[in-house]
Design an enzyme around this catalytic site. Sequence first.
Site, PDB file in Angstrom:
ATOM      1  N   SER A  12     -25.488   4.959   6.208  1.00 42.62           N
ATOM      2  CA  SER A  12     -26.118   6.094   5.352  1.00 42.62           C
ATOM      3  C   SER A  12     -26.668   5.341   4.145  1.00 42.62           C
ATOM      4  CB  SER A  12     -25.024   7.055   4.614  1.00 42.62           C
ATOM      5  OG  SER A  12     -24.201   7.640   5.756  1.00 42.62           O
ATOM      6  N   HIS A  38     -29.700   5.457  12.094  1.00 40.27           N
ATOM      7  CA  HIS A  38     -28.827   6.521  11.276  1.00 40.27           C
ATOM      8  C   HIS A  38     -29.152   7.847  11.889  1.00 40.27           C
ATOM      9  CE1 HIS A  38     -28.870   8.689   7.293  1.00 40.27           C
ATOM     10  NE2 HIS A  38     -27.506   8.687   7.783  1.00 40.27           N
ATOM     11  N   GLU A  44     -32.885   8.507  11.713  1.00 44.29           N
ATOM     12  CA  GLU A  44     -33.845   7.455  10.826  1.00 44.29           C
ATOM     13  C   GLU A  44     -33.676   5.859  11.601  1.00 44.29           C
ATOM     14  OE1 GLU A  44     -32.138   8.049   6.930  1.00 44.29           O
ATOM     15  OE2 GLU A  44     -33.991   8.229   6.098  1.00 44.29           O
ATOM     16  N   ASN A  80     -30.787  10.391   2.696  1.00 42.05           N
ATOM     17  CA  ASN A  80     -29.498  10.431   1.842  1.00 42.05           C
ATOM     18  C   ASN A  80     -30.142  10.037   0.187  1.00 42.05           C
ATOM     19  OD1 ASN A  80     -27.541  11.569   3.290  1.00 42.05           O
ATOM     20  ND2 ASN A  80     -27.477   9.340   4.178  1.00 42.05           N
TER      21      ASN A  80
HETATM   22  N1  LIG Z   1     -20.336  12.002   7.690  1.00 41.27           N
HETATM   23  C1  LIG Z   1     -21.628  11.987   7.790  1.00 41.27           C
HETATM   24  O1  LIG Z   1     -22.438  12.879   7.486  1.00 41.27           O
HETATM   25  C2  LIG Z   1     -22.712  10.636   8.142  1.00 41.27           C
HETATM   26  C3  LIG Z   1     -23.978  11.056   8.508  1.00 41.27           C
HETATM   27  C4  LIG Z   1     -24.750  10.072   8.917  1.00 41.27           C
HETATM   28  C5  LIG Z   1     -24.153   8.781   8.717  1.00 41.27           C
HETATM   29  N2  LIG Z   1     -22.737   8.628   8.363  1.00 41.27           N
HETATM   30  C6  LIG Z   1     -22.241   7.202   8.259  1.00 41.27           C
HETATM   31  O2  LIG Z   1     -21.832   6.995   9.497  1.00 41.27           O
HETATM   32  C7  LIG Z   1     -20.369   6.104   9.357  1.00 41.27           C
HETATM   33  C8  LIG Z   1     -19.145   6.638   9.743  1.00 41.27           C
HETATM   34  O3  LIG Z   1     -19.080   7.703   8.907  1.00 41.27           O
HETATM   35  P1  LIG Z   1     -17.965   9.067   9.264  1.00 41.27           P
HETATM   36  O4  LIG Z   1     -18.401  10.037   8.725  1.00 41.27           O
HETATM   37  O5  LIG Z   1     -17.952   9.138  10.854  1.00 41.27           O
HETATM   38  O6  LIG Z   1     -16.627   8.405   8.929  1.00 41.27           O
HETATM   39  P2  LIG Z   1     -15.131   8.838   9.302  1.00 41.27           P
HETATM   40  O7  LIG Z   1     -14.250   8.608   8.156  1.00 41.27           O
HETATM   41  O8  LIG Z   1     -15.073   9.999   9.992  1.00 41.27           O
HETATM   42  O9  LIG Z   1     -14.472   7.860  10.366  1.00 41.27           O
HETATM   43  C9  LIG Z   1     -14.735   6.416  10.384  1.00 41.27           C
HETATM   44  C10 LIG Z   1     -13.926   5.779  11.480  1.00 41.27           C
HETATM   45  O10 LIG Z   1     -14.253   4.332  11.329  1.00 41.27           O
HETATM   46  C11 LIG Z   1     -12.739   3.779  11.744  1.00 41.27           C
HETATM   47  N3  LIG Z   1     -12.937   2.410  11.161  1.00 41.27           N
HETATM   48  C12 LIG Z   1     -12.589   1.904  10.091  1.00 41.27           C
HETATM   49  N4  LIG Z   1     -12.689   0.410  10.239  1.00 41.27           N
HETATM   50  C13 LIG Z   1     -12.923   0.132  11.501  1.00 41.27           C
HETATM   51  C14 LIG Z   1     -12.846  -1.136  12.083  1.00 41.27           C
HETATM   52  N5  LIG Z   1     -12.868  -2.165  11.383  1.00 41.27           N
HETATM   53  N6  LIG Z   1     -13.316  -1.165  13.392  1.00 41.27           N
HETATM   54  C15 LIG Z   1     -13.320   0.062  13.969  1.00 41.27           C
HETATM   55  N7  LIG Z   1     -13.276   1.281  13.549  1.00 41.27           N
HETATM   56  C16 LIG Z   1     -12.988   1.367  12.231  1.00 41.27           C
HETATM   57  C17 LIG Z   1     -11.890   4.845  11.346  1.00 41.27           C
HETATM   58  O11 LIG Z   1     -10.838   4.464  11.884  1.00 41.27           O
HETATM   59  C18 LIG Z   1     -12.391   5.929  11.291  1.00 41.27           C
HETATM   60  O12 LIG Z   1     -12.279   6.431  12.521  1.00 41.27           O
HETATM   61  C19 LIG Z   1     -20.635   5.776   7.810  1.00 41.27           C
HETATM   62  O13 LIG Z   1     -21.508   4.434   7.755  1.00 41.27           O
HETATM   63  C20 LIG Z   1     -21.327   6.671   7.348  1.00 41.27           C
HETATM   64  O14 LIG Z   1     -22.077   6.465   6.071  1.00 41.27           O
HETATM   65  C21 LIG Z   1     -22.067   9.515   7.946  1.00 41.27           C
END
Ligand SMILES: NC(=O)c1ccc[n+]([C@@H]2O[C@H](COP(=O)([O-])OP(=O)(O)OC[C@H]3O[C@@H](n4cnc5c(N)ncnc54)[C@H](O)[C@@H]3O)[C@@H](O)[C@H]2O)c1
Length: 291
Positions: free
Chosen positions: A119, A140, A152, A190
Amino acid sequence: MTVQTVGVIGAGQMGNGIAHVFAAAGYDVVLNDISAEALAAAMAKIETNTARQVSKGQLDAEARDAALARIRTTTDLGELGGGDLIIEAATEREEVKHRIFAALQPSLGPGTILTSNTSSISITRLAARTDRPDRFMGFHFMNPVPLMKLVELIRGIATSEETYRELKTIVGRLGKTAASAEDYPAFIVNRVLIPMINEAVYVLYEGVGSVASIDASMKLGANHPMGPLELGDFIGLDTCLSIMNVLRDGLADTKYRPCPLLVKYVEAGWLGRKSGRGFYDYRSGNPEPTR
Ligand SMILES: NC(=O)c1ccc[n+]([C@@H]2O[C@H](COP(=O)([O-])OP(=O)(O)OC[C@H]3O[C@@H](n4cnc5c(N)ncnc54)[C@H](O)[C@@H]3O)[C@@H](O)[C@H]2O)c1
């Protein structure tokens, strides 16, 4: 090159949605997480969400079965390297992402495109530690991925035009719309959205309004579909805090300082919907404001 096999790393809120839309669009997906429970929860979520699409007439039952059959899960990162495209969607912590790309390196095919769903983190910095900064991009997706139309596309300083064009074609195949953003902290969506959520937390912290009044004000007064605190809970308060830290550090401007109350919620493990409690308490099934 034609992309057919896609590796998705991280099976949280974003990873399950990304796996879902790629499988529904006909790609073969290998979904990875360090946690077997996260993988099981992601598959259950994809099953529920695709069933809902069938009941709404958006997907036929056979296409749903075919999509589910195209997704394989693994806790072994090495199984992803041979794919055509990797989408890293793990926790929003830079060292976690660097570690993942380093661990992938030995198994990567020569043409594999690497992307991150980050993000906010610098695409150029993530790319520079790999052997292929020209084939690395920010990819993204928005939350919830199956519903949100925008993706994005963020070019790092070394990203090639060919890589950009390949990803833009894929966005079209997914039925989504691409917006290009330059590689500056938090890109476009963001950069605007998360400081607004942080400001709403300041409004709460300073006692200007309650959780309910802040969210009602922005829904009814600014016509936002969700209030900013409800949206922060939906995104994940840990992710919101990480993005504020990236904005503050990357732009060196104190106007991006995270609200101490946001920090406190994250310290408490009150991360929003995904942990059962944030600015609302979701544990009874009927969200209750916590302040
Ligand atoms: N939540 C949102 O609204 C949103 C929107 C767009 C982008 N993002 C981005 O997407 C990414 C994930 O966010 P999310 O909301 O899904 O987080 P989340 O906390 O729901 O999930 C993250 C997952 O990553 C896993 N993980 C951690 N370390 C790992 C590794 N070394 N190898 C494999 N898996 C691993 C965790 O076990 C978890 O299941 C982040 O970079 C976030 O910034 C989030």
